[in-house]
Structure formats: structure tokens, C-alpha cells
Motif scaffolding. Structure first.
Motif, PDB file in Angstrom:
ATOM      1  N   ASN A 106     104.547  15.225 -27.410  1.00 11.71           N
ATOM      2  CA  ASN A 106     105.284  13.956 -27.451  1.00 11.71           C
ATOM      3  C   ASN A 106     106.778  14.195 -27.655  1.00 11.71           C
ATOM      4  OD1 ASN A 106     103.110  12.238 -26.988  1.00 11.71           O
ATOM      5  ND2 ASN A 106     102.604  12.091 -29.165  1.00 11.71           N
ATOM      6  N   TYR A 107     107.117  15.146 -28.509  1.00 16.49           N
ATOM      7  CA  TYR A 107     108.525  15.461 -28.756  1.00 16.49           C
ATOM      8  C   TYR A 107     109.179  16.031 -27.495  1.00 16.49           C
ATOM      9  CZ  TYR A 107     112.721  17.509 -30.758  1.00 16.49           C
ATOM     10  OH  TYR A 107     114.023  17.852 -31.014  1.00 16.49           O
ATOM     11  N   ALA A 108     108.504  16.945 -26.823  1.00 12.20           N
ATOM     12  CA  ALA A 108     109.057  17.534 -25.592  1.00 12.20           C
ATOM     13  C   ALA A 108     109.245  16.461 -24.521  1.00 12.20           C
ATOM     14  CB  ALA A 108     108.151  18.653 -25.080  1.00 12.20           C
ATOM     15  N   VAL A 109     108.305  15.530 -24.409  1.00 13.68           N
ATOM     16  CA  VAL A 109     108.419  14.433 -23.444  1.00 13.68           C
ATOM     17  C   VAL A 109     109.627  13.568 -23.791  1.00 13.68           C
ATOM     18  CG1 VAL A 109     107.317  12.298 -22.632  1.00 13.68           C
ATOM     19  CG2 VAL A 109     105.978  14.411 -22.810  1.00 13.68           C
ATOM     20  N   ALA A 110     109.777  13.234 -25.066  1.00  7.12           N
ATOM     21  CA  ALA A 110     110.905  12.401 -25.498  1.00  7.12           C
ATOM     22  C   ALA A 110     112.233  13.115 -25.251  1.00  7.12           C
ATOM     23  CB  ALA A 110     110.761  12.041 -26.977  1.00  7.12           C
ATOM     24  N   ARG A 111     112.295  14.403 -25.571  1.00  2.97           N
ATOM     25  CA  ARG A 111     113.530  15.169 -25.353  1.00  2.97           C
ATOM     26  C   ARG A 111     113.875  15.196 -23.870  1.00  2.97           C
ATOM     27  NH1 ARG A 111     115.227  19.472 -28.730  1.00  2.97           N
ATOM     28  NH2 ARG A 111     116.489  19.983 -26.910  1.00  2.97           N
ATOM     29  N   ARG A 112     112.857  15.346 -23.039  1.00  2.00           N
ATOM     30  CA  ARG A 112     113.081  15.404 -21.596  1.00  2.00           C
ATOM     31  C   ARG A 112     113.637  14.077 -21.089  1.00  2.00           C
ATOM     32  NH1 ARG A 112     112.305  19.019 -17.921  1.00  2.00           N
ATOM     33  NH2 ARG A 112     111.976  18.363 -15.799  1.00  2.00           N
ATOM     34  N   ALA A 113     113.217  12.984 -21.711  1.00  5.99           N
ATOM     35  CA  ALA A 113     113.676  11.652 -21.321  1.00  5.99           C
ATOM     36  C   ALA A 113     114.973  11.282 -22.042  1.00  5.99           C
ATOM     37  CB  ALA A 113     112.589  10.624 -21.642  1.00  5.99           C
TER      38      ALA A 113
END
Length: 141
Positions: free
Chosen positions: A111-118
Motif C-alpha cells: 500500500n505504501y509503495a502504491v501511494a508513493r508511486r501515485a
């Protein structure tokens, strides 16, 4: 939109468990790669990579993560039993988590990696050690 996640892990039981969790989260596990050649073959179709350091072809994970992040723009998180092998980290990658990783922690990391990517604001998971150039230099233990 689901993220396309590459699992770079040579222990098939560990890789399969990660793959199942990623799929349950609604993301697309695009492949399990056990070595450098197979990991890089999927680079252009990957948003996020979860990368172990020691693979079937030796300690190639560090370089795989570096190439994925710096050449292909992939968001990379290392999952390894040997985080000290990364020293201060790898430029362009997010950070490292020491294995074994509990399911809840893995979900938080994805979830953190997805948020960082966005480019969304997100607090890093407690077990993720961020690399200093990835947006924070705190060590979360």
C-alpha cells in the motif's frame, strides 16, 4: 487501477504466498522471477517490484532493484533476510524490510509503495527502513 507487481524471489513457497497476498489486494502479480534474466524480462510491464537479494543466480537482487528503479522507473522495495547487504541503500529505490514478513506488514508495504508511486502522502510502514534519498531517512523498527 491495480498496480502491476513483480515478485523477485527464488524460494517458490515464499514467492507464491506474496503473489497470493498481492492478488487478494486487487493488484496484478505479473510474474515470479527467480533470477536476474527473468526479472529484467518483465521490467517494462512492472510498476512495483518486491526484490530479494540472494536469488537462484547468486546475490543479484541489489543490481536487479537498481536497474528496475533507475532504468525502468519501477518502485522497488527489497525484502531480504540480509538488509545489511544494502548498506545505506540503493539510489532510486524505496527501502528494505527484513524477512520474514508478516502478511499485515506486506500489505502495508505494498500500500505504501502504491501511494508513493501515485505521489500521495503516506506514512511508511513501521517495519520499512526507508533509504535516505527516497523521501525520508528515518529508520522504522
Amino acid at each position: 487501477m491495480p498496480s502491476r507487481i513483480l515478485i523477485v524471489e527464488d524460494e517458490i513457497f515464499v514467492a507464491s504466498e506474496i503473489e497470493q497476498i498481492v492478488a487478494e489486494m486487487g493488484h496484478a502479480p505479473i510474474a515470479i522471477a527467480a533470477d536476474r534474466a527473468s526479472a529484467l524480462r518483465h521490467a517494462s510491464n512492472t510498476d512495483i517490484a518486491l526484490v530479494d537479494l540472494n536469488l537462484r543466480d547468486g546475490p543479484t537482487g541489489l543490481d536487479i532493484g537498481k536497474i528496475l528503479a533507475q532504468t525502468h522507473g519501477v518502485s522497488v522495495v527489497y525484502l531480504t533476510a540480509n538488509p545489511s547487504q544494502l548498506g545505506d541503500g540503493v539510489p532510486g529505490t524505496i527501502g528494505v524490510v527484513s524477512k520474514p514478513v508478516a502478511e499485515r506488514d506486506l500489505r502495508d508495504i505494498v500500500n505504501y509503495a502504491v501511494a508513493r508511486r501515485a505521489a500521495a502522502d503516506a506514512a511508511p510502514p513501521r517495519r520499512l527502513k526507508l533509504f535516505s534519498w527516497s523521501g525520508g531517512n528515518a529508520i522504522h523498527t
